[in-house]
Design a protein around this motif. Structure first.
Motif, PDB file in Angstrom:
ATOM      1  N   THR A   1      39.302  34.662  42.974  1.00  0.00           N
ATOM      2  CA  THR A   1      38.318  35.559  42.372  1.00  0.00           C
ATOM      3  C   THR A   1      38.973  36.871  41.969  1.00  0.00           C
ATOM      4  OG1 THR A   1      37.689  36.517  44.494  1.00  0.00           O
ATOM      5  CG2 THR A   1      36.399  34.628  43.737  1.00  0.00           C
ATOM      6  N   VAL A   2      38.385  37.503  40.995  1.00  0.00           N
ATOM      7  CA  VAL A   2      38.794  38.820  40.536  1.00  0.00           C
ATOM      8  C   VAL A   2      37.566  39.714  40.668  1.00  0.00           C
ATOM      9  CG1 VAL A   2      39.601  40.185  38.575  1.00  0.00           C
ATOM     10  CG2 VAL A   2      40.411  37.842  38.875  1.00  0.00           C
ATOM     11  N   LYS A   3      37.712  40.826  41.365  1.00  0.00           N
ATOM     12  CA  LYS A   3      36.595  41.759  41.520  1.00  0.00           C
ATOM     13  C   LYS A   3      37.031  43.128  41.036  1.00  0.00           C
ATOM     14  CE  LYS A   3      33.364  43.823  44.708  1.00  0.00           C
ATOM     15  NZ  LYS A   3      32.964  44.012  46.108  1.00  0.00           N
ATOM     16  N   LEU A   4      36.393  43.590  39.977  1.00  0.00           N
ATOM     17  CA  LEU A   4      36.625  44.933  39.468  1.00  0.00           C
ATOM     18  C   LEU A   4      35.474  45.807  39.948  1.00  0.00           C
ATOM     19  CD1 LEU A   4      38.127  42.961  37.464  1.00  0.00           C
ATOM     20  CD2 LEU A   4      37.886  44.759  35.797  1.00  0.00           C
ATOM     21  N   SER A   5      35.809  46.933  40.535  1.00  0.00           N
ATOM     22  CA  SER A   5      34.766  47.853  40.991  1.00  0.00           C
ATOM     23  C   SER A   5      35.151  49.272  40.592  1.00  0.00           C
ATOM     24  CB  SER A   5      34.581  47.757  42.507  1.00  0.00           C
ATOM     25  OG  SER A   5      35.663  48.355  43.181  1.00  0.00           O
ATOM     26  N   THR A   6      34.310  50.214  40.933  1.00  0.00           N
ATOM     27  CA  THR A   6      34.584  51.606  40.582  1.00  0.00           C
ATOM     28  C   THR A   6      35.791  52.146  41.339  1.00  0.00           C
ATOM     29  OG1 THR A   6      32.991  52.323  42.238  1.00  0.00           O
ATOM     30  CG2 THR A   6      32.206  52.116  39.980  1.00  0.00           C
ATOM     31  N   GLU A   7      36.081  51.590  42.522  1.00  0.00           N
ATOM     32  CA  GLU A   7      37.169  52.092  43.358  1.00  0.00           C
ATOM     33  C   GLU A   7      38.442  51.263  43.312  1.00  0.00           C
ATOM     34  OE1 GLU A   7      34.148  51.235  45.054  1.00  0.00           O
ATOM     35  OE2 GLU A   7      33.276  53.175  44.604  1.00  0.00           O
ATOM     36  N   SER A   8      38.332  49.960  43.008  1.00  0.00           N
ATOM     37  CA  SER A   8      39.504  49.106  43.134  1.00  0.00           C
ATOM     38  C   SER A   8      39.392  47.831  42.310  1.00  0.00           C
ATOM     39  CB  SER A   8      39.719  48.726  44.606  1.00  0.00           C
ATOM     40  OG  SER A   8      38.626  47.955  45.066  1.00  0.00           O
ATOM     41  N   ILE A   9      40.520  47.132  42.239  1.00  0.00           N
ATOM     42  CA  ILE A   9      40.577  45.785  41.689  1.00  0.00           C
ATOM     43  C   ILE A   9      41.117  44.909  42.813  1.00  0.00           C
ATOM     44  CG2 ILE A   9      41.641  44.263  39.989  1.00  0.00           C
ATOM     45  CD1 ILE A   9      41.788  46.648  38.089  1.00  0.00           C
ATOM     46  N   VAL A  10      40.412  43.829  43.103  1.00  0.00           N
ATOM     47  CA  VAL A  10      40.792  42.950  44.207  1.00  0.00           C
ATOM     48  C   VAL A  10      40.927  41.528  43.692  1.00  0.00           C
ATOM     49  CG1 VAL A  10      40.128  42.074  46.481  1.00  0.00           C
ATOM     50  CG2 VAL A  10      39.557  44.430  45.840  1.00  0.00           C
ATOM     51  N   PHE A  11      42.066  40.913  44.002  1.00  0.00           N
ATOM     52  CA  PHE A  11      42.303  39.513  43.677  1.00  0.00           C
ATOM     53  C   PHE A  11      42.320  38.732  44.984  1.00  0.00           C
ATOM     54  CE2 PHE A  11      45.145  41.702  40.446  1.00  0.00           C
ATOM     55  CZ  PHE A  11      44.174  41.698  39.452  1.00  0.00           C
ATOM     56  N   THR A  12      41.554  37.659  45.039  1.00  0.00           N
ATOM     57  CA  THR A  12      41.513  36.819  46.229  1.00  0.00           C
ATOM     58  C   THR A  12      41.863  35.393  45.838  1.00  0.00           C
ATOM     59  OG1 THR A  12      39.739  38.193  47.109  1.00  0.00           O
ATOM     60  CG2 THR A  12      40.080  36.062  48.162  1.00  0.00           C
ATOM     61  N   ARG A  13      42.807  34.822  46.580  1.00  0.00           N
ATOM     62  CA  ARG A  13      43.202  33.424  46.380  1.00  0.00           C
ATOM     63  C   ARG A  13      43.425  32.818  47.756  1.00  0.00           C
ATOM     64  NH1 ARG A  13      48.059  31.083  42.572  1.00  0.00           N
ATOM     65  NH2 ARG A  13      47.612  28.905  42.998  1.00  0.00           N
TER      66      ARG A  13
ATOM     67  N   ILE B   1      35.344  28.758  26.216  1.00  0.00           N
ATOM     68  CA  ILE B   1      35.258  28.367  27.625  1.00  0.00           C
ATOM     69  C   ILE B   1      35.362  29.567  28.562  1.00  0.00           C
ATOM     70  CG2 ILE B   1      36.014  26.005  27.267  1.00  0.00           C
ATOM     71  CD1 ILE B   1      38.779  26.824  28.275  1.00  0.00           C
ATOM     72  N   GLY B   2      35.719  30.737  28.021  1.00  0.00           N
ATOM     73  CA  GLY B   2      35.688  31.968  28.793  1.00  0.00           C
ATOM     74  C   GLY B   2      36.846  32.201  29.739  1.00  0.00           C
ATOM     75  N   THR B   3      37.934  31.428  29.589  1.00  0.00           N
ATOM     76  CA  THR B   3      39.052  31.549  30.527  1.00  0.00           C
ATOM     77  C   THR B   3      40.241  32.315  29.973  1.00  0.00           C
ATOM     78  OG1 THR B   3      39.951  29.421  29.821  1.00  0.00           O
ATOM     79  CG2 THR B   3      38.466  29.416  31.728  1.00  0.00           C
ATOM     80  N   ASP B   4      40.145  32.878  28.797  1.00  0.00           N
ATOM     81  CA  ASP B   4      41.279  33.575  28.184  1.00  0.00           C
ATOM     82  C   ASP B   4      41.266  35.081  28.409  1.00  0.00           C
ATOM     83  OD1 ASP B   4      42.321  31.199  27.186  1.00  0.00           O
ATOM     84  OD2 ASP B   4      41.096  31.301  25.380  1.00  0.00           O
ATOM     85  N   ASN B   5      40.460  35.545  29.313  1.00  0.00           N
ATOM     86  CA  ASN B   5      40.351  36.971  29.609  1.00  0.00           C
ATOM     87  C   ASN B   5      41.378  37.346  30.669  1.00  0.00           C
ATOM     88  OD1 ASN B   5      37.743  37.264  28.094  1.00  0.00           O
ATOM     89  ND2 ASN B   5      37.196  35.709  29.599  1.00  0.00           N
ATOM     90  N   PHE B   6      41.831  38.591  30.623  1.00  0.00           N
ATOM     91  CA  PHE B   6      42.758  39.010  31.668  1.00  0.00           C
ATOM     92  C   PHE B   6      42.734  40.518  31.838  1.00  0.00           C
ATOM     93  CE2 PHE B   6      45.183  38.654  27.771  1.00  0.00           C
ATOM     94  CZ  PHE B   6      46.088  39.693  27.782  1.00  0.00           C
ATOM     95  N   VAL B   7      43.208  40.935  33.002  1.00  0.00           N
ATOM     96  CA  VAL B   7      43.369  42.340  33.329  1.00  0.00           C
ATOM     97  C   VAL B   7      44.837  42.530  33.681  1.00  0.00           C
ATOM     98  CG1 VAL B   7      42.684  41.997  35.751  1.00  0.00           C
ATOM     99  CG2 VAL B   7      42.531  44.259  34.752  1.00  0.00           C
ATOM    100  N   LYS B   8      45.409  43.653  33.206  1.00  0.00           N
ATOM    101  CA  LYS B   8      46.803  43.929  33.545  1.00  0.00           C
ATOM    102  C   LYS B   8      46.976  45.419  33.791  1.00  0.00           C
ATOM    103  CE  LYS B   8      49.072  44.341  29.035  1.00  0.00           C
ATOM    104  NZ  LYS B   8      50.176  43.836  28.228  1.00  0.00           N
ATOM    105  N   PHE B   9      47.965  45.727  34.637  1.00  0.00           N
ATOM    106  CA  PHE B   9      48.238  47.114  35.001  1.00  0.00           C
ATOM    107  C   PHE B   9      49.560  47.176  35.744  1.00  0.00           C
ATOM    108  CE2 PHE B   9      45.454  45.155  38.144  1.00  0.00           C
ATOM    109  CZ  PHE B   9      46.179  45.307  39.317  1.00  0.00           C
TER     110      PHE B   9
END
Length: 116
Positions: A13-25, A61-69
């Protein structure tokens, strides 16, 4: 008529919030505070079920989105599935980033006006 069927597997999962970005696998959780990020970019290239432009009869299919930093000189890039049910919560996060003057670039090719 030929059909191309694209398949994907959700591995975390990818969770973007006001304070952080969290990746869980699985048990692996990567937490990145927003104030420690540089060169933050969000690429919204399609929402699951959204029609392609023009006369296309197929949907994205909605899977081509990404976040980078960058965080502590480490480049991070994660691809994610974007579903329509998540459009409003994502819009709220992007608005809060703008209001708090978080520096980020939004590349939006969807039908939504994110961040407004």
């Amino acid at each position: 008529m030929n059909y191309v069927i694209k398949d994907y597997e959700i591995i975390g999962t990818v969770k973007l919030s006001t304070e952080s970005i969290v990746f869980t696998r699985g048990n692996d959780i990567q937490h990145y505070p927003i104030n420690e990020l540089a060169h933050l970019e969000v690429f919204l290239l399609g929402i699951k079920g959204e029609f392609y432009a023009g006369r296309a009869i197929t949907t994205k299919i909605g899977t081509d989105n990404f976040v980078k930093f960058q965080c502590n000189l480490k480049s991070v890039e994660v691809r994610f599935l974007m579903e329509e049910k998540n459009a409003l919560p994502l819009n709220n996060v992007l608005k809060s980033w703008t209001e708090s003057q978080t520096k980020f670039k939004l590349h939006n090719q969807t039908k939504y006006d994110f961040g407004k």
